[in-house]
Design a protein around this motif. Structure first.
Motif: not given
Lengths: 114, 113
Positions: B8-13
């Motif tokens: 996962d290169a980008h994770v938004t939470v």
């Protein structure tokens, strides 16, 4: 403890010029590493010294890159005839002990070749 | 080929959510596994490491990671993230004592308020 110190923080060179980057590892650390960081390639290992002796330079582009560690308090990375593709953040790091698992990084030198 | 893969290169939470950042490796023999964090414009900072023993290791700021030999994984987790956890996280492998660290491509974590 000032951490690993890298100078300069930013360097701009013209294509074909030489660039020398400096690193002062944490006092007492026996291993010094150089990495290159770009958005495309990520973190690339360049070279590694232990007790000032070169251990692994498998990541160094052989023709124009060289690294030295003349004493335990500093290391240099020299790039001759710089090219635009050498533009990157160059990170120096040091560690204590043999395992190399807890490595302390400097803030890096951003090299821009124009 | 020996590799460190972060899928996962980008994770938004959102703040308060839990997060897992995945790391898989393909190395043989004894290895040391670790995670590093890089805040914008700064050098990498060590978070935690594993070599042997309890497969769940605790790091700073509430981070933990779990080693799985069967899955060749070393995923990083945090139960409740804070906005200050926004950074790029790198998984790293060292093959044996005295070897260099090889890093994954990194996972950029963005924590929204």
């Amino acid at each position: 403890n000032a951490g690993v110190i890298q100078t300069p923080r930013h360097k701009v060179t013209g294509k074909g010029q030489e660039a020398t980057l400096w690193c002062e590892p944490i006092s007492g650390h026996s291993a010094v590493f150089w990495y290159r960081q770009t958005i495309v390639q990520g973190l690339e290992f360049l070279t590694y010294f232990r007790n000032q002796a070169p251990i692994d330079d498998s990541g160094m582009p052989k023709e124009r890159f060289s690294a030295q560690m003349p004493n335990q308090s500093h290391s240099t990375l020299k790039i001759q005839s710089t090219q635009p593709q050498d533009s990157a953040v160059y990170l120096c790091a040091s560690s204590i002990g043999q395992s190399n698992t807890e490595v302390f990084f400097g803030k890096g030198t951003r090299l821009t070749v124009v | 080929t020996q590799t460190v893969s972060q899928s996962d290169a980008h994770v938004t939470v959102f703040e308060g959510d839990s997060v897992e950042l995945r790391c898989n490796y393909s190395y043989g023999g004894s290895i040391y596994l670790s995670w590093y964090i890089q805040h914008h414009g700064r050098g990498l900072q060590f978070l935690l490491k594993y070599y042997s023993g309890n497969p769940v290791v605790q790091g700073v700021n509430g981070f933990e990671a779990e080693f799985s030999k069967s899955d060749s994984s070393f995923h990083l987790r945090k139960a409740s993230v804070h906005w200050s956890d926004s950074a790029v996280y790198f998984c790293a492998v060292s093959q044996g004592t005295g070897s260099k660290l090889s890093f994954g491509k990194g996972a950029k974590l963005t924590v929204s308020p």
